[in-house]
Design an enzyme around this catalytic site. Structure first.
Site, PDB file in Angstrom:
ATOM      1  N   HIS A 111      68.144  72.684  46.466  1.00 36.69           N
ATOM      2  CA  HIS A 111      68.517  71.374  47.015  1.00 36.69           C
ATOM      3  C   HIS A 111      68.867  71.485  48.493  1.00 36.69           C
ATOM      4  O   HIS A 111      68.366  70.708  49.325  1.00 36.69           O
ATOM      5  CB  HIS A 111      69.718  70.835  46.218  1.00 36.69           C
ATOM      6  CG  HIS A 111      70.307  69.579  46.748  1.00 36.69           C
ATOM      7  ND1 HIS A 111      70.063  68.334  46.185  1.00 36.69           N
ATOM      8  CD2 HIS A 111      71.153  69.339  47.797  1.00 36.69           C
ATOM      9  CE1 HIS A 111      70.720  67.403  46.863  1.00 36.69           C
ATOM     10  NE2 HIS A 111      71.387  67.995  47.845  1.00 36.69           N
ATOM     11  N   GLU A 112      69.709  72.452  48.836  1.00 36.90           N
ATOM     12  CA  GLU A 112      70.140  72.593  50.229  1.00 36.90           C
ATOM     13  C   GLU A 112      68.985  73.030  51.136  1.00 36.90           C
ATOM     14  O   GLU A 112      68.871  72.559  52.270  1.00 36.90           O
ATOM     15  CB  GLU A 112      71.305  73.577  50.341  1.00 36.90           C
ATOM     16  CG  GLU A 112      72.550  73.190  49.552  1.00 36.90           C
ATOM     17  CD  GLU A 112      73.061  71.790  49.863  1.00 36.90           C
ATOM     18  OE1 GLU A 112      72.830  71.301  50.991  1.00 36.90           O
ATOM     19  OE2 GLU A 112      73.688  71.177  48.987  1.00 36.90           O
ATOM     20  N   HIS A 115      66.881  70.091  51.995  1.00 38.06           N
ATOM     21  CA  HIS A 115      67.482  69.200  52.997  1.00 38.06           C
ATOM     22  C   HIS A 115      66.930  69.470  54.397  1.00 38.06           C
ATOM     23  O   HIS A 115      66.925  68.584  55.249  1.00 38.06           O
ATOM     24  CB  HIS A 115      69.000  69.357  53.014  1.00 38.06           C
ATOM     25  CG  HIS A 115      69.715  68.383  52.135  1.00 38.06           C
ATOM     26  ND1 HIS A 115      69.412  67.033  52.108  1.00 38.06           N
ATOM     27  CD2 HIS A 115      70.738  68.551  51.249  1.00 38.06           C
ATOM     28  CE1 HIS A 115      70.196  66.415  51.245  1.00 38.06           C
ATOM     29  NE2 HIS A 115      71.013  67.315  50.709  1.00 38.06           N
ATOM     30  N   GLU A 173      69.043  62.664  49.722  1.00 40.96           N
ATOM     31  CA  GLU A 173      69.563  63.412  48.574  1.00 40.96           C
ATOM     32  C   GLU A 173      68.567  63.415  47.419  1.00 40.96           C
ATOM     33  O   GLU A 173      68.443  64.411  46.695  1.00 40.96           O
ATOM     34  CB  GLU A 173      70.896  62.821  48.121  1.00 40.96           C
ATOM     35  CG  GLU A 173      72.015  62.933  49.144  1.00 40.96           C
ATOM     36  CD  GLU A 173      72.377  64.376  49.478  1.00 40.96           C
ATOM     37  OE1 GLU A 173      72.138  65.263  48.629  1.00 40.96           O
ATOM     38  OE2 GLU A 173      72.900  64.617  50.573  1.00 40.96           O
ATOM     39  N   ASP A 177      67.055  66.637  45.695  1.00 44.04           N
ATOM     40  CA  ASP A 177      67.155  66.872  44.249  1.00 44.04           C
ATOM     41  C   ASP A 177      65.794  67.238  43.662  1.00 44.04           C
ATOM     42  O   ASP A 177      65.668  68.198  42.896  1.00 44.04           O
ATOM     43  CB  ASP A 177      67.692  65.623  43.540  1.00 44.04           C
ATOM     44  CG  ASP A 177      69.201  65.490  43.651  1.00 44.04           C
ATOM     45  OD1 ASP A 177      69.872  66.489  43.991  1.00 44.04           O
ATOM     46  OD2 ASP A 177      69.713  64.384  43.395  1.00 44.04           O
ATOM     47  N   HIS A 238      74.420  59.952  47.655  1.00 37.44           N
ATOM     48  CA  HIS A 238      73.850  60.502  46.424  1.00 37.44           C
ATOM     49  C   HIS A 238      73.673  59.394  45.385  1.00 37.44           C
ATOM     50  O   HIS A 238      74.484  58.468  45.313  1.00 37.44           O
ATOM     51  CB  HIS A 238      74.770  61.569  45.820  1.00 37.44           C
ATOM     52  CG  HIS A 238      75.086  62.700  46.744  1.00 37.44           C
ATOM     53  ND1 HIS A 238      76.061  62.594  47.725  1.00 37.44           N
ATOM     54  CD2 HIS A 238      74.578  63.945  46.845  1.00 37.44           C
ATOM     55  CE1 HIS A 238      76.137  63.739  48.385  1.00 37.44           C
ATOM     56  NE2 HIS A 238      75.239  64.571  47.879  1.00 37.44           N
ATOM     57  N   ARG A 244      70.256  61.109  39.079  1.00 39.42           N
ATOM     58  CA  ARG A 244      69.873  62.380  39.695  1.00 39.42           C
ATOM     59  C   ARG A 244      69.113  63.230  38.675  1.00 39.42           C
ATOM     60  O   ARG A 244      68.253  64.042  39.047  1.00 39.42           O
ATOM     61  CB  ARG A 244      71.109  63.122  40.195  1.00 39.42           C
ATOM     62  CG  ARG A 244      71.857  62.392  41.290  1.00 39.42           C
ATOM     63  CD  ARG A 244      72.977  63.216  41.898  1.00 39.42           C
ATOM     64  NE  ARG A 244      72.449  64.273  42.754  1.00 39.42           N
ATOM     65  CZ  ARG A 244      73.185  64.989  43.581  1.00 39.42           C
ATOM     66  NH1 ARG A 244      74.499  64.763  43.662  1.00 39.42           N
ATOM     67  NH2 ARG A 244      72.656  65.929  44.337  1.00 39.42           N
TER      68      ARG A 244
END
Length: 276
Positions: A111-112, A115, A173, A177, A238, A244
């Site tokens: 996920h990070e 980004h 976000e 995800d 989010h 999610r």
């Protein structure tokens, strides 16, 4: 991606008494003055922030404290950080089966990293400078794919509240995800093919790939009061936890395959959104 700086656990200076003292140099604390001590801390950190104004960017400095249960991508430094606080159950444990760790902290890592390539991260170059560095063709294709995600999540409605999600506010976000789960699953599948099957969980009639996705879903299992849910939808970047999970997994063909979801069923729609 190759140039991303990684911060994992805690900064090294906190294990060095001399360096740790330097970090808090100038703070005067009193055992009987709680409020004043708080002000001393605020003044100290405000001064530290001001000193950064005329100083070169310190790419080695942490952006958070080790006890935080969260993970971060810093666009201006092309930096991913995973404090010690998040490196614990249910996301990670050294004795967990790999399918749980990949479905937990592995998804967070993915996920990070993603980004760095979402609607905001893409605007910063590999060194963290804000500039347009993509080819126009790449940018146009990205925006078309991102718009699919925006529309998908904008069509979700929070049960019992009849409030639609804001797909524009949450697109970064949501992109992260979707990319995070996909990359973590590919990583686990590669590991499993290399090292062979692990012991399964007792009493659960699911294979390792199914358990990977179940672990991801477990992370976002939660409940909130109606007013808190409304606040989340209106201001949070989010999506609510339910979406999610549903939004991400319904886009992933690997999920449909391992759980045998019929085509055109809610979790296996014919039209799927894919950015990365």
């Amino acid at each position: 991606a190759k140039l991303m700086t990684q911060k994992i656990g805690y900064p090294e200076f906190i294990t060095n008494s001399t360096e740790l003292d330097k970090e808090y140099e100038g703070i005067v604390l009193h055992p009987d003055k709680y409020f004043e001590n708080g002000l001393e801390n605020l003044k100290h950190y405000a001064l530290q922030e001001q000193l950064k104004l005329r100083s070169p960017v310190n790419r080695n400095r942490w952006v958070t404290s080790p006890a935080v249960v969260n993970a971060f991508y810093t666009r201006s430094k092309n930096l991913i950080s995973f404090p010690a606080g998040i490196l614990q159950p249910p996301l990670y444990h050294q004795n967990y089966p790999r399918f749980l760790n990949y479905g937990g902290i592995g998804v967070v890592i993915g996920h990070e990293v993603t980004h760095g390539f979402d609607n905001k991260g893409r605007q910063f170059d590999p060194n963290g400078n804000l500039q347009s560095w993509w080819h126009n063709d790449s940018l146009n294709r990205f925006q078309a794919r991102a718009e699919c995600v925006v529309q998908q999540y904008s069509n979700y409605v929070v049960p019992d509240l009849s409030i639609p999600l804001n797909g524009i506010n949450t697109q970064g976000e949501n992109i992260a995800d979707n990319g995070g789960v996909k990359q973590a699953f590919r990583a686990y599948k590669r590991w499993a093919e290399k090292y062979g099957p692990e012991a399964s969980l007792p009493g659960i009639n699911l294979n390792h790939y199914q358990l990977f996705f179940l672990q991801f879903a477990q992370i976002w299992c939660g409940i909130s009061r109606p007013k808190a849910a409304v606040h989340t939808v209106r201001v949070d970047a989010h999506s609510p936890g339910r979406f999610r999970v549903v939004g991400t997994l319904s886009n992933l063909k690997e999920f449909s395959e391992v759980y045998h979801c019929p085509l055109s069923s809610p979790m296996n729609p014919q039209k799927k959104c894919e950015v990365w």
